[in-house]
Each structure stands twice: as structure tokens, then as C-alpha cells.
Motif scaffolding. Structure first.
Motif, mmCIF file in Angstrom:
data_model
loop_
_atom_site.group_PDB
_atom_site.id
_atom_site.type_symbol
_atom_site.label_atom_id
_atom_site.label_comp_id
_atom_site.label_asym_id
_atom_site.label_seq_id
_atom_site.Cartn_x
_atom_site.Cartn_y
_atom_site.Cartn_z
ATOM 1 N N ARG B 293 -33.219 11.282 -18.544
ATOM 2 C CA ARG B 293 -32.685 10.000 -18.039
ATOM 3 C C ARG B 293 -33.837 9.040 -17.738
ATOM 4 O O ARG B 293 -33.775 7.852 -18.052
ATOM 5 N N LYS B 294 -34.879 9.582 -17.111
ATOM 6 C CA LYS B 294 -36.034 8.741 -16.782
ATOM 7 C C LYS B 294 -36.706 8.243 -18.059
ATOM 8 O O LYS B 294 -37.136 7.086 -18.146
ATOM 9 N N ALA B 295 -36.767 9.123 -19.055
ATOM 10 C CA ALA B 295 -37.385 8.727 -20.322
ATOM 11 C C ALA B 295 -36.605 7.597 -20.988
ATOM 12 O O ALA B 295 -37.184 6.657 -21.526
ATOM 13 N N VAL B 296 -35.272 7.692 -20.910
ATOM 14 C CA VAL B 296 -34.441 6.631 -21.488
ATOM 15 C C VAL B 296 -34.743 5.310 -20.802
ATOM 16 O O VAL B 296 -34.945 4.267 -21.437
ATOM 17 N N SER B 297 -34.817 5.351 -19.477
ATOM 18 C CA SER B 297 -35.085 4.122 -18.717
ATOM 19 C C SER B 297 -36.451 3.536 -19.092
ATOM 20 O O SER B 297 -36.584 2.320 -19.270
ATOM 21 N N SER B 299 -38.004 3.798 -21.828
ATOM 22 C CA SER B 299 -38.077 3.337 -23.222
ATOM 23 C C SER B 299 -37.448 1.956 -23.406
ATOM 24 O O SER B 299 -37.566 1.348 -24.456
ATOM 25 N N LEU B 300 -36.769 1.459 -22.356
ATOM 26 C CA LEU B 300 -36.046 0.195 -22.486
ATOM 27 C C LEU B 300 -36.803 -0.979 -21.876
ATOM 28 O O LEU B 300 -37.391 -0.843 -20.798
ATOM 29 N N ASP B 301 -36.761 -2.092 -22.583
ATOM 30 C CA ASP B 301 -37.253 -3.344 -22.014
ATOM 31 C C ASP B 301 -36.013 -4.053 -21.472
ATOM 32 O O ASP B 301 -35.176 -4.538 -22.239
ATOM 33 N N PHE B 302 -35.892 -4.075 -20.143
ATOM 34 C CA PHE B 302 -34.650 -4.576 -19.536
ATOM 35 C C PHE B 302 -34.375 -6.036 -19.911
ATOM 36 O O PHE B 302 -33.224 -6.433 -20.073
ATOM 37 N N ASP B 303 -35.444 -6.819 -20.031
ATOM 38 C CA ASP B 303 -35.246 -8.233 -20.366
ATOM 39 C C ASP B 303 -34.673 -8.353 -21.782
ATOM 40 O O ASP B 303 -33.720 -9.098 -22.024
ATOM 41 N N ALA B 304 -35.270 -7.589 -22.706
ATOM 42 C CA ALA B 304 -34.786 -7.641 -24.096
ATOM 43 C C ALA B 304 -33.350 -7.135 -24.172
ATOM 44 O O ALA B 304 -32.525 -7.659 -24.928
ATOM 45 N N LEU B 305 -33.065 -6.119 -23.357
ATOM 46 C CA LEU B 305 -31.714 -5.544 -23.352
ATOM 47 C C LEU B 305 -30.685 -6.593 -22.889
ATOM 48 O O LEU B 305 -29.648 -6.799 -23.523
ATOM 49 N N MET B 306 -31.008 -7.272 -21.778
ATOM 50 C CA MET B 306 -30.062 -8.274 -21.253
ATOM 51 C C MET B 306 -29.960 -9.469 -22.204
ATOM 52 O O MET B 306 -28.882 -10.039 -22.379
ATOM 53 N N LYS B 307 -31.091 -9.802 -22.819
ATOM 54 C CA LYS B 307 -31.096 -10.939 -23.746
ATOM 55 C C LYS B 307 -30.211 -10.638 -24.970
ATOM 56 O O LYS B 307 -29.548 -11.525 -25.504
ATOM 57 N N VAL B 316 -30.027 -11.997 -14.806
ATOM 58 C CA VAL B 316 -31.214 -11.788 -13.972
ATOM 59 C C VAL B 316 -31.623 -10.333 -14.155
ATOM 60 O O VAL B 316 -30.777 -9.444 -14.053
ATOM 61 N N VAL B 317 -32.896 -10.103 -14.458
ATOM 62 C CA VAL B 317 -33.352 -8.720 -14.625
ATOM 63 C C VAL B 317 -33.707 -8.155 -13.258
ATOM 64 O O VAL B 317 -34.570 -8.697 -12.552
ATOM 65 N N ASP B 318 -33.014 -7.113 -12.852
ATOM 66 C CA ASP B 318 -33.259 -6.498 -11.542
ATOM 67 C C ASP B 318 -32.514 -5.169 -11.526
ATOM 68 O O ASP B 318 -31.340 -5.112 -11.888
ATOM 69 N N SER B 319 -33.188 -4.109 -11.094
ATOM 70 C CA SER B 319 -32.555 -2.795 -11.166
ATOM 71 C C SER B 319 -31.786 -2.414 -9.899
ATOM 72 O O SER B 319 -31.310 -1.287 -9.783
ATOM 73 N N ASN B 320 -31.657 -3.354 -8.941
ATOM 74 C CA ASN B 320 -30.810 -3.088 -7.768
ATOM 75 C C ASN B 320 -29.380 -2.852 -8.221
ATOM 76 O O ASN B 320 -28.874 -3.570 -9.084
ATOM 77 N N TYR B 321 -28.732 -1.879 -7.610
ATOM 78 C CA TYR B 321 -27.339 -1.635 -7.966
ATOM 79 C C TYR B 321 -26.441 -2.756 -7.436
ATOM 80 O O TYR B 321 -25.435 -3.084 -8.045
ATOM 81 N N SER B 335 -36.896 -0.201 -9.350
ATOM 82 C CA SER B 335 -37.047 1.200 -9.734
ATOM 83 C C SER B 335 -38.399 1.407 -10.423
ATOM 84 O O SER B 335 -38.843 0.547 -11.193
ATOM 85 N N ILE B 336 -39.057 2.536 -10.134
ATOM 86 C CA ILE B 336 -40.353 2.774 -10.780
ATOM 87 C C ILE B 336 -40.186 3.080 -12.274
ATOM 88 O O ILE B 336 -41.147 3.127 -13.012
ATOM 89 N N TYR B 337 -38.954 3.283 -12.686
ATOM 90 C CA TYR B 337 -38.696 3.551 -14.109
ATOM 91 C C TYR B 337 -38.162 2.307 -14.827
ATOM 92 O O TYR B 337 -37.603 2.396 -15.904
ATOM 93 N N SER B 338 -38.324 1.150 -14.189
ATOM 94 C CA SER B 338 -37.766 -0.060 -14.809
ATOM 95 C C SER B 338 -38.764 -0.778 -15.721
ATOM 96 O O SER B 338 -38.368 -1.653 -16.476
ATOM 97 N N GLU B 339 -40.037 -0.425 -15.639
ATOM 98 C CA GLU B 339 -41.034 -1.042 -16.517
ATOM 99 C C GLU B 339 -41.175 -0.213 -17.785
ATOM 100 O O GLU B 339 -41.401 1.001 -17.711
ATOM 101 N N ARG B 340 -41.115 -0.846 -18.904
ATOM 102 C CA ARG B 340 -41.164 -0.108 -20.167
ATOM 103 C C ARG B 340 -42.528 0.569 -20.338
ATOM 104 O O ARG B 340 -43.576 -0.066 -20.172
#
Lengths: 332, 506
Positions: B293-297, B299-307, B316-321, B335-340
Motif C-alpha cells: 500500500r505504501k509503495a502504491v502511494s 508511486s503516485l504523483d498526487f497533483d498529476a492524479l488530480m489533474k 487541492v492536493v492534500d492527503s488529509n482525510y 502523509s510521509i507517503y504522499s511525495e512521489r
């Protein structure tokens, strides 16, 4: 001779059996019922096989599985065939019951049907008048009229209806500001508003019908001009558009009837896109929203009504063809 | 024919001139979706609440921006000993739209119906029920603390609104179909697939003065709200630009720039109204593997994903629930796993024992969520994870995610909720099936005596969840509305435009 009443019955039954029109009516009516039966079964199987039901959409994400299950049970319960037969019985008794969100289905479909029928009939009527006139002119000459007809027909048939809709909105609604961009005005609120709100959707559908009608009519009129009947008329002095009209009109009635029925039936299925773009609450958009929300009873009811009406259109077109063609009437 | 043609032409011209004029008392709002039902106590859809909540139906009280209670249909709220009981004194001058007077019985029936339909609330009060104590007062007693219960009642998306007794008794297939509330607008008509029309309730009780009193002249106040259901974004946009609509919802990110340059149109609402969640299946071999699960996180660029889903804006890119609409439950960190970090992701994948099996991504074609799946597939390929996309329509996806054998992760959008324990994916029995320990820690947040205490508890739980990653929240979405700029007095409440006090500028 026996009893006069039984004699009458015999005569009547013979009339039914040997009257080709009645025979056709009976056969077609039977085929309408078979179509409806097969369609209803297919709809049922399709919905049974699809994932999800309306409860998943109606209930909140926060509703537990238990609530969803209870809710589903409240709606359609019992074995497949029991539910299927109950659906068929309610359809044929004209009591369509309630949609998944608790509203009566019959008034919902009637209200949507009024709009779709109006735009369908109007568009077919407009396309018929224009196509017949244009084809008559184009059938006698191979000049500009014919080339324009060909170009127009190919151009329109190569464009999807949503592109035509957007183009018309841009021109008539945004540039000229003649018609509203979308929405529906009830006839009771404003008659002119009603016409204005439906003008562009009717025009889009009419253009779509015309692309086929023009080519078929022109080709039929053209081929009729080479018939022996046409030669007789020509020898009597008829020429040009008058000759084409006299030669083709009677001959083309079955074709006109058949194409009209086809266009009307396709209007129902094709109206969803147009209704969606113009935000019209017609049968097409109702069907899309009902099937996306897995509203089994509403989806099934709409499909059955549409199939029934389409069958009636085809039935009427056959009668018209039959009555206008002496060869058909003589056939046994 | 020659006589008919000019007549037809004149008729068409006349019809074309009959454009809907700018009516001072009318606001026409085009919404992107139609609520599945108008029973907003059962269905929490944004469109249903936008139309009916506060306009037609009202709650006993609201919570204002500072967290204070704002009395609406009630006069006062009192806690009993240990905050295990709650009594509410009702207003005595409230009438329903059908002319009947609101009394304790209506309130008890409505609130108990809400508890029946809303499992989270029912669980919170340990199955307790409301009852009348006479003198226009109702009460509820619970085994646990009810300190946060008013917050629940005032802000849950399955709305704790007060309905008339008759409308509840007349419900059909478990849904209220007679829409009779107490609000400043009443439902005049509803045409499925077309529109809902609300008209001003002129016999509205007390606070009508506050609503009508925003302007010196009452003539300015909007007396009719027409909500149209227009799924096509382009039709909504053209409708606003041509004057067919006065306000539209769900403005596409690519339309925002065009509207910003148009002085006749004003934009409203940049608030977060929900979040995208990538929910792991904790019952599948890959989804239950914490390292994977951590590896999946990673591997993702959250900004690119939301875009990929929203375009240039609208997120807004933010990993807060929790969304920023609930600042008390929003942590400043991430989250420490939010940076690609592809290298770290690869090493975690190796460590997790991944043996090349296909990672199944379940998604729906609703609101571009399928594009997130496509982005995820390509991002995972870069770290050597094979994946497959299972794409269904929304209803199909909701059904498929119940089957733990079908998927490893699903993509969904979740609307804002006021309390973390209302996040359905943090419930033990919700698809994704969070660990019991994590679920209990989330539930524990509710056992607080104040919002501040709950906030502190949640910050610890959020950090723990960022570490175990049962769910990845890459970002939050905003819902933008566009209005005719001459329309004034429209405020955003809970991410929804409130037209009660709207009026046209003179």
C-alpha cells in the motif's frame, strides 16, 4: 342452412380469414404482442444480469449493508418469474406502479411522451414535406438541385446529432438570439414559448431524417420516370416536375409510409442525445436517467411503451402501403 | 400554401422573440444532476440538499462558522448529567407548508425516522430514541456521551430535518414523497428529469423577517427558485451566457477561465466539497499488504492524479482525510507517503513480496474517475506493478465493490462530512473493510466531551492512518458555481449556494 346466427358467424369468420387486410391486422397484432413479450423478457434478463440496483443510489454511502438489503427487499421481492409476471400484468393493466423513488410511473412517462411525440411527429412531418418537394425537383434534372441534394444529404448524414445541435445553438441562440439555448416551456405557460423551446430540437431531428429521405425519394422518383406508365404520361404531354409527381406520387406512398414509420421509431431512440443537449424532459432523457439509476420498473415500462408505439407506427405504415397498392390487396 | 407560409414565418419569429425575460423575482439555477429522491433524510446527494435543505426543510438548529449553535426550529438545547441526555425546547410558532402547526409529535417522528435511516447516528446514541416530554420539548437519553450529538444533527448530510407527520405517514416505498417542510420556500412542483420549482412561503414564521429584511424593499427579494436538471456542461454554460439560467452548478475547470474574463458572470465557491479516495481492499492479498500500500502511494504523483480528473483547477492536493470545511479536523502536515519517490516505492514493492500478480483497480466512469485509474495504471507500471482496470458505471461500481474477490483498490469520491467517524470508508463493515483496531480508534473520536477534544484525538488517529494507509486521499475537489453578476446576496453554506436572501442589484 341451420341456425341463421351460426350461418352469420360462418360468413363472418370466412370474411376474417379471407379478407387480406384483416389477416394482416391479425398477424401484425400478434407480432406486436410477441415483440413486447420478447422485449420484456430481454429487459428483465438484462437488468437481472447487470450489477447494482436502485438502493445503492438512493441510499447514502453511510447506509449500512443491512439497510440496503432491507430497502431492496421492500421493492422487488420474490423469484424472478413472479416479479416478471407481476411486471407484465401491471403493464397490460396500465398500472405501471411506482418508480424506485416512490413516484407514479404512468404520469411520468405520459408527460415525457407528450414532448417526445411532439418533436418526433413535427420533425418527421417537416422532413417529409421538404424531402418530397426537393426530391421531385431533383428527380427531373441532374443539375444544381440534384448536386445540392446529394451534398446536403451526405453532409448531414456524416454529422452526429450533437454537432448539429451545437451548431444550431451557436447560430440561432447565441448569435441571433432567436431561440432559447435549452429548456422546455409548457404549452399552458406560453404557446409561443413552447414552440420556441422545441424549434431547434425539431430542426435537428428533421435534418437527421432528411439525410436519408432525400436520397431514397430522389432515387425512387428517378427510377419511376423510366417506367412504362411514365412514357404514357409523357406521350400525353406531361413533363418536368408535373410528370415526376404524376408518375411517382401513388407509387411512392408505401415508401413514404414505411420511411415515416422508421423515422418516427428512430426518433424515440435518437431523441436521447437531442433531449440531453436541449435539456428537454422527454422519453429519451428519462430512459437514460432511469437505466443509469437502475430503476428497473421505470426502465422496463419506458422500453415497453416505446416498443409498443414503434410497433403501432410500423403497423399503420403497413396498412397505408396495403390500402394504396392494389397488387397487395389482390394478394391472398 | 402561399398564404400559410408567411403565417408560419411570423409565428416562428414571434416564438423566437419570446425569450425568457430577466424576471426580478425569479432565479433559474441549472444543476448538473438530479437527486435520486427528494427525501433528503435518506439520500444525501448534494443536488437534493442544495434545493431543499434550508429552503424547504429545516433542522432544529445549525452550527455556524465559529462552531456555535444557531437555533432554527428550536429555542434552546440543554444537556443532562454527564451529557448523556439532551433536551430540546421547540419553537411554538412554526407551521408546515400544509398549514398544520409543528408540535413535539412531528419532531419525535422525524428525528426517530432519521435515526432509523442513518446507521452512524443510531450507533452513536446506542440505539436510543427521541421522546416527547411535553411543553414543546423533546428529549433523548443515551448510554454514552451525547456531547457531539447536536453537531451530528446540525451537519449530517443525511439531514435531520423536520417533516410533517402526515408526509412521513404517507411515505411510499420507504421514501417521503409529499414534500412538506417548514422553510421559507415551498415546493410548488417537481417534474422528474426537468425541474423543481420553489415559491416563497409568505406565512413563514419569525426568521422570515431576517431573510426578507436584507433589503429595504421586499420587492427585490427572490420569490421563486427554479432548479433545472441539465447534465450537459456545455448546455449549462451556454444557458448562463445567453441568459436562460441565472446560476449554474459544477462549472468545469476549463470554463472557469472564460467566466473570469466575463464581467456579466461571477464565480462562487472555491471551498472543498469532498475528496477523492483510493480505498484498498484489506481482504485481498495485495490490498492487505501494508508495504505494498505504501509503495502504491509513493508511486503516485498526487497533483498529476488530480489533474487527470479535474484539469487545471477545481482541486487541492492534500492527503488529509477531512476537508478544509472542517478546520478543527484538518492537520497541517501531510502523509510521509504522499511525495512521489519511485526508488523507495520499488524497494518497498520488493520487500512486500510482490510476485507480479495483477493489481485490480475498480473505478466508475462518473466524473472522470476512470481517468484517475488510467493515470494509476501508467504510474504503477513505472515501478514494475502490473495492473488492470475494471471500469463500470456508478451503480455497477457500487455493487462490485461489495465483492471482496473482484478488486484490490477502488476509486471513489466522498462528499464532505463534519466528523471523521462519518467517513464511510473508515467504518469496519464498509467496502475496503478497515481493520477493527483502526475502526475502533476512529469511533473513539466520538467519545469526546467537546469538539476540541475530538480534534485532538483525531489528529493522532489521522497520523496513524497515514502510516498504515488503509486509504489514500490524494486531494480534495472544489465545486464552483457561476452566477449572473447582477444577482446579489448568494452565500455559500457547507459548499452549497444559498439563494434564500438573493436579490437582483438595481
Amino acid at each position: 342452412m341451420g341456425c341463421p346466427i351460426s350461418g352469420l358467424l360462418i360468413i363472418k369468420s370466412e370474411a376474417i380469414v379471407y379478407n387480406p387486410l384483416m389477416k394482416r391486422v391479425l398477424i401484425r397484432l400478434l407480432s406486436v404482442f410477441i415483440t413486447l413479450f420478447v422485449l420484456s423478457l430481454m429487459v428483465f434478463l438484462m437488468i437481472e444480469g447487470s450489477l447494482g440496483d436502485s438502493s445503492s443510489l438512493l441510499l447514502s454511502e453511510d447506509a449500512g449493508e443491512r439497510e440496503i438489503e432491507l430497502y431492496s427487499q421492500m421493492r422487488e421481492s420474490g423469484p424472478f418469474f413472479v416479479r416478471y409476471l407481476s411486471f407484465l400484468a401491471s403493464f397490460f393493466s396500465f398500472d405501471l406502479g411506482y418508480s424506485a423513488n416512490g413516484l407514479l410511473i404512468a404520469p411520468m412517462i405520459l408527460s415525457a411522451l407528450r414532448i417526445t411525440l411532439f418533436i418526433s411527429f413535427s420533425s418527421v412531418l417537416i422532413s417529409l414535406v421538404i424531402s418530397l418537394l426537393w426530391s421531385l425537383f431533383a428527380s427531373v434534372r441532374d443539375g444544381f438541385s440534384y448536386r445540392a441534394l446529394e451534398a446536403f444529404s451526405i453532409f448531414i448524414s456524416s454529422l452526429p446529432s450533437f454537432v448539429i445541435s451545437l451548431f444550431l445553438i451557436l447560430v440561432f441562440s447565441l448569435k441571433l438570439r432567436w431561440f432559447p439555448t435549452s429548456g422546455y416551456v409548457r404549452i399552458g405557460d406560453s404557446f409561443l414559448g413552447f414552440l420556441g423551446s422545441l424549434f431547434l430540437p425539431i430542426l435537428v431531428l428533421a435534418l437527421m431524417h432528411m439525410s436519408l429521405m432525400l436520397r431514397v425519394f430522389r432515387s425512387s422518383f428517378r427510377s419511376n420516370l423510366g417506367s412504362s406508365y411514365s412514357l404514357v404520361l409523357r406521350s400525353e404531354g406531361a413533363k418536368g416536375v408535373r410528370l415526376s409527381f404524376l408518375t411517382s406520387f401513388r407509387e411512392s406512398i408505401p415508401l413514404i409510409a414505411s420511411l415515416s414509420a422508421d423515422s418516427l421509431a428512430s426518433s424515440f431512440s435518437g431523441s436521447a442525445v437531442v433531449e440531453s443537449i436541449f435539456a428537454l424532459p422527454g422519453v429519451g432523457s428519462l430512459l437514460v436517467s432511469a437505466s443509469l439509476s437502475r430503476d428497473f420498473r421505470l426502465t422496463g415500462s419506458i422500453l415497453m411503451v416505446v416498443a409498443f408505439l414503434s410497433s403501432i407506427f410500423y403497423l399503420l405504415s403497413e396498412f397505408v402501403a396495403f390500402l394504396s397498392d392494389p397488387r397487395e390487396r389482390r394478394a391472398r | 400554401m402561399k398564404r400559410i407560409l408567411p403565417f408560419l414565418f411570423a409565428l416562428i419569429l414571434l416564438a423566437s422573440c419570446d425569450r425568457v425575460s430577466h424576471d426580478e423575482g425569479l432565479v433559474r439555477i441549472a444543476l448538473s444532476s438530479e437527486p435520486p429522491t427528494l427525501d433528503i433524510m435518506i439520500n444525501p446527494s448534494l443536488s437534493g440538499r442544495l434545493m431543499l435543505l434550508r429552503n424547504v426543510y429545516e433542522r432544529l438548529f445549525e452550527i455556524d462558522e465559529s462552531g456555535e449553535m444557531d437555533m432554527v426550529l428550536s429555542e434552546s438545547v440543554e444537556f443532562g448529567e454527564d451529557k448523556r441526555s439532551l433536551s430540546i425546547k421547540l419553537r411554538e410558532d412554526v407551521y408546515f407548508h400544509d398549514g398544520s402547526k409543528m408540535d413535539e409529535e412531528d419532531v419525535v417522528l422525524s428525528l426517530n425516522r432519521w435515526l432509523d435511516k442513518y446507521k452512524t447516528a443510531s450507533d452513536y446514541v446506542h440505539g436510543a430514541r427521541f421522546y416527547s416530554i411535553g411543553d414543546y420539548s423533546v428529549e433523548i437519553d443515551s448510554e454514552g456521551s451525547l456531547a457531539l450529538f447536536p453537531y451530528f444533527m446540525a451537519s449530517s448530510s443525511q439531514s435531520a430535518v423536520i417533516m410533517s407527520r402526515e408526509s412521513i405517514e404517507n411515505e411510499n416505498l420507504g421514501l417521503v414523497v409529499d414534500i412538506v417542510g417548514t422553510g421559507p420556500f415551498k415546493l410548488e412542483s417537481y417534474s422528474k428529469g426537468e425541474k423543481a420549482v420553489l415559491t416563497r412561503n409568505m406565512s413563514y414564521y419569525g426568521t422570515n423577517d431576517e431573510i426578507l429584511g436584507i433589503s429595504d424593499s421586499q420587492d427585490d427579494i427572490v420569490s421563486r427558485l427554479e432548479y433545472y436538471f441539465v447534465p450537459e456542461a456545455l448546455t449549462r454554460r451556454i444557458g448562463l451566457e445567453s441568459g436562460a439560467y441565472d446560476a449554474i452548478g459544477d462549472v468545469m475547470s476549463y470554463d472557469v477561465a472564460a467566466f473570469e474574463d466575463n464581467e456579466n458572470i461571477a464565480l462562487l465557491g472555491e471551498e472543498e466539497t469532498g475528496s477523492i479516495a483510493l480505498v484498498f481492499n484489506k481482504r485481498s492479498s495485495l490490498g492487505s499488504n501494508s508495504l505494498f500500500r505504501k509503495a502504491v502511494s509513493l508511486s503516485l504523483d498526487f497533483d498529476a492524479l488530480m489533474k487527470s480528473c479535474y484539469g487545471e483547477s477545481g482541486y487541492v492536493v492534500d492527503s488529509n482525510y477531512m476537508d478544509s470545511t472542517e478546520p478543527l479536523f484538518r492537520l497541517s502536515g501531510d502523509s510521509i507517503y504522499s511525495e512521489r519517490d519511485l526508488e523507495r516505492a520499488k524497494s518497498l514493492i520488493k520487500e512486500s513480496g510482490y510476485n507480479g500478480e495483477s493489481f485490480r483497480i475498480l473505478t466508475s466512469n462518473l466524473s472522470n474517475m476512470d481517468k484517475i485509474a488510467v493515470y494509476m495504471k501508467s504510474a504503477l507500471q513505472e515501478v514494475g506493478v502490473e495492473s488492470e482496470i475494471i471500469m463500470l458505471d456508478w451503480a455497477g461500481m457500487l455493487e462490485a465493490r461489495k465483492d471482496e474477490s473482484l478488486w484490490d483498490i477502488y476509486i471513489s469520491a466522498f462528499t464532505s462530512v463534519p466528523l471523521p467517524s462519518m467517513k464511510s470508508y473508515l467504518m469496519e463493515d464498509f467496502p475496503g473493510w478497515i481493520d477493527r483496531n483502526d475502526a475502533e480508534r476512529v469511533e473513539e473520536v466520538l467519545n469526546s466531551d467537546s469538539l476540541e477534544e475530538a480534534s485532538l484525538k483525531w489528529s493522532e488517529v489521522q497520523r496513524a492512518l497515514w502510516e498504515s494507509l488503509p486509504v489514500i486521499v490524494p486531494g480534495h475537489y472544489t465545486t464552483v458555481y457561476a452566477l449572473d453578476s447582477s444577482l446579489d446576496g448568494v452565500e455559500m453554506i457547507d459548499g452549497m449556494p444559498d439563494f434564500r436572501s438573493s436579490h437582483y442589484k438595481k
